[in-house]
Design a protein around this motif. Structure first.
Motif, PDB file in Angstrom:
ATOM      1  N   PRO A 217      -5.185  10.755  -3.996  1.00 27.73           N
ATOM      2  CA  PRO A 217      -4.210  11.143  -5.434  1.00 27.73           C
ATOM      3  C   PRO A 217      -2.542  10.737  -4.384  1.00 27.73           C
ATOM      4  CG  PRO A 217      -5.920  12.392  -4.531  1.00 27.73           C
ATOM      5  CD  PRO A 217      -6.500  11.215  -3.656  1.00 27.73           C
ATOM      6  N   VAL A 218      -1.045  11.218  -4.831  1.00 24.84           N
ATOM      7  CA  VAL A 218      -0.372  11.190  -4.147  1.00 24.84           C
ATOM      8  C   VAL A 218       1.068  12.440  -4.762  1.00 24.84           C
ATOM      9  CG1 VAL A 218      -0.052   8.455  -3.112  1.00 24.84           C
ATOM     10  CG2 VAL A 218       0.636   9.490  -5.710  1.00 24.84           C
ATOM     11  N   PRO A 219       2.253  12.671  -3.732  1.00 22.21           N
ATOM     12  CA  PRO A 219       2.106  13.714  -4.937  1.00 22.21           C
ATOM     13  C   PRO A 219       2.453  13.659  -5.857  1.00 22.21           C
ATOM     14  CG  PRO A 219       2.662  13.674  -2.141  1.00 22.21           C
ATOM     15  CD  PRO A 219       2.215  12.464  -2.770  1.00 22.21           C
TER      16      PRO A 219
ATOM     17  N   PRO B 216       0.761  -1.609   0.162  1.00 20.83           N
ATOM     18  CA  PRO B 216      -0.449  -0.092  -0.065  1.00 20.83           C
ATOM     19  C   PRO B 216       1.251   1.624   0.099  1.00 20.83           C
ATOM     20  CG  PRO B 216      -0.337  -1.253   2.341  1.00 20.83           C
ATOM     21  CD  PRO B 216       0.638  -2.076   1.231  1.00 20.83           C
ATOM     22  N   VAL B 217       0.391   2.154  -0.541  1.00 16.52           N
ATOM     23  CA  VAL B 217       1.128   3.321  -0.892  1.00 16.52           C
ATOM     24  C   VAL B 217      -0.195   4.834  -0.926  1.00 16.52           C
ATOM     25  CG1 VAL B 217       2.846   5.207  -2.228  1.00 16.52           C
ATOM     26  CG2 VAL B 217       2.776   2.788  -2.606  1.00 16.52           C
ATOM     27  N   TYR B 218       0.325   5.923   0.412  1.00 14.74           N
ATOM     28  CA  TYR B 218      -0.924   7.021   0.311  1.00 14.74           C
ATOM     29  C   TYR B 218       0.182   8.080   0.009  1.00 14.74           C
ATOM     30  CZ  TYR B 218       0.503   7.884   5.068  1.00 14.74           C
ATOM     31  OH  TYR B 218       1.524   8.793   6.358  1.00 14.74           O
ATOM     32  N   ALA B 219      -0.183   9.388   0.171  1.00 15.36           N
ATOM     33  CA  ALA B 219       0.022  10.640   0.006  1.00 15.36           C
ATOM     34  C   ALA B 219       1.717  10.929   1.088  1.00 15.36           C
ATOM     35  CB  ALA B 219      -1.127  11.744  -0.458  1.00 15.36           C
ATOM     36  N   GLY B 220       1.492  10.641   1.775  1.00 14.68           N
ATOM     37  CA  GLY B 220       2.632  10.534   3.329  1.00 14.68           C
ATOM     38  C   GLY B 220       3.896   9.688   3.243  1.00 14.68           C
TER      39      GLY B 220
ATOM     40  N   ASN C  32      -8.423   9.131  -0.595  1.00 19.05           N
ATOM     41  CA  ASN C  32      -7.957   8.626   0.689  1.00 19.05           C
ATOM     42  C   ASN C  32      -9.101   7.524   1.167  1.00 19.05           C
ATOM     43  OD1 ASN C  32      -6.841   8.622   3.852  1.00 19.05           O
ATOM     44  ND2 ASN C  32      -5.144   7.550   1.723  1.00 19.05           N
ATOM     45  N   ARG C  33      -8.600   6.485   1.769  1.00 20.01           N
ATOM     46  CA  ARG C  33      -9.731   5.398   2.467  1.00 20.01           C
ATOM     47  C   ARG C  33      -8.975   4.992   3.980  1.00 20.01           C
ATOM     48  NH1 ARG C  33     -13.054   2.163  -3.114  1.00 20.01           N
ATOM     49  NH2 ARG C  33     -12.932   3.936  -4.110  1.00 20.01           N
ATOM     50  N   GLY C  34      -8.026   4.939   4.034  1.00 13.63           N
ATOM     51  CA  GLY C  34      -7.080   4.123   5.043  1.00 13.63           C
ATOM     52  C   GLY C  34      -6.873   3.133   5.053  1.00 13.63           C
ATOM     53  N   LEU C  35      -6.044   1.998   5.407  1.00 13.99           N
ATOM     54  CA  LEU C  35      -5.617   1.296   4.964  1.00 13.99           C
ATOM     55  C   LEU C  35      -5.960   0.319   4.794  1.00 13.99           C
ATOM     56  CD1 LEU C  35      -2.404  -0.161   4.829  1.00 13.99           C
ATOM     57  CD2 LEU C  35      -2.600  -0.296   7.392  1.00 13.99           C
ATOM     58  N   SER C  36      -7.088  -0.500   6.294  1.00 10.53           N
ATOM     59  CA  SER C  36      -7.718  -1.676   6.151  1.00 10.53           C
ATOM     60  C   SER C  36      -8.816  -1.453   4.712  1.00 10.53           C
ATOM     61  CB  SER C  36      -8.834  -1.313   7.304  1.00 10.53           C
ATOM     62  OG  SER C  36      -7.972  -1.301   8.314  1.00 10.53           O
TER      63      SER C  36
END
Length: 289
Positions: free
Chosen positions: A54-56, A19-23, A82-86
């Motif tokens: 969305p990501v940078p 998993p990857v997110y904006a942070g 962003n929906r969260g890790l689960s």
């Protein structure tokens, strides 16, 4: 881009779920991918990357490059928000093409023999295999504290009544076993702990390799982030869920609520000492498997 849906899964390899997110950091992601795919003695058959919202630009470019240049097929699942890790993990599981799935986070590092050793135990009939992991701040070549998990079904079950018995970025599991217990369920930062408990209760065969086969990136504020009222409330909710399914008794629930609530609310410096003493070091008698 991939979308969810039922798939016919193969059993001659495993999927890697990332998993990857904006942070997340593009450089850390590159290292996590290389260590878990390009440098493995037994690499995954495919990689499922879930972009959680969305990501940078630099991270988006790194995801594009990995998908295009990887010698191992990459399925990129893009969630519009962003929906969260689960939810991100469940979205990834839905498109995995193999019956076995391994986890890694976007800022951690897998040791070259990690998957080979886990896969060997999965093929022996286990449903979930975790490993030890070594913390690092900047250079994974100079590890710090080692988190040694409990080994053996009895020790794992007993440990799970007070602490997470599996280091979450180290997991490899049978997808059917995870689906039978309802997949990942939102529970703050404890969705992996809750999944492990439900697998144990379901009768799944679980084991840990105590050796540190994953490098776990931590920052100077790691223990501060493990505290506060939000973390305490999540902890209390987890304890309530474990009592509800009969995994812990009412007496154990009350003990855990008091002790873990106090731990979450104490200063970070004291929390670090207690974590090293009672959690990270493992239990006497643990052996390599």
């Amino acid at each position: 881009m991939e979308t969810g849906g039922a798939r016919e899964r193969r059993d001659d390899g495993f999927s890697l779920l990332l998993p990857v997110y904006a942070g997340d950091d593009a450089g850390f992601l590159r290292l996590a991918f290389a260590s878990s795919v390009l440098e493995q003695s037994q690499p995954p058959a495919e990689v499922v990357i879930v972009q959680d919202g969305p990501v940078p630009g630099d991270l988006a470019e790194e995801l594009r490059r990995l998908a295009e240049e990887s010698p191992v097929p990459v399925r990129l699942v893009v969630l519009p928000e962003n929906r969260g890790l689960s939810e991100a993990l469940n979205a990834g599981l839905a498109v995995c093409g193999y019956e076995v799935v391994a986890r890694i986070d976007a800022d951690d590092v897998s040791m070259p023999e990690r998957f080979e050793r886990q896969w060997r135990l999965i093929r022996e009939g286990y449903d979930l295999i975790g490993t030890g992991m070594a913390e690092f701040e900047r250079d994974h070549g100079t590890p710090g504290d080692v988190r040694v998990p409990p080994v053996g079904a009895r020790r794992i079950r007993e440990h799970a009544r007070t602490h997470n018995p599996f280091n979450h970025p180290t997991m490899m599991y049978r997808l059917a076993a995870v689906e039978r217990v309802g997949g990942y369920q939102p529970l703050g930062k404890m969705e992996d702990y809750w999944l492990g408990v439900r697998l144990i209760v379901s009768g799944a065969r679980v084991e840990n390799i105590p050796d540190p086969l994953v490098g776990y990136r931590v920052g100077s504020g790691a223990f501060s982030r493990r505290g506060g009222w939000a973390e305490a409330r999540t902890e209390w909710r987890l304890q309530s869920e474990m009592r509800r399914i009969g995994f812990i008794t009412t007496a154990q629930y009350l003990r855990n609520v008091v002790m873990k609530g106090a731990y979450r609310l104490m200063p970070a410096s004291l929390k670090r000492v207690l974590f090293r003493r009672f959690v990270a070091g493992g239990l006497p008698g643990d052996r390599a498997v």
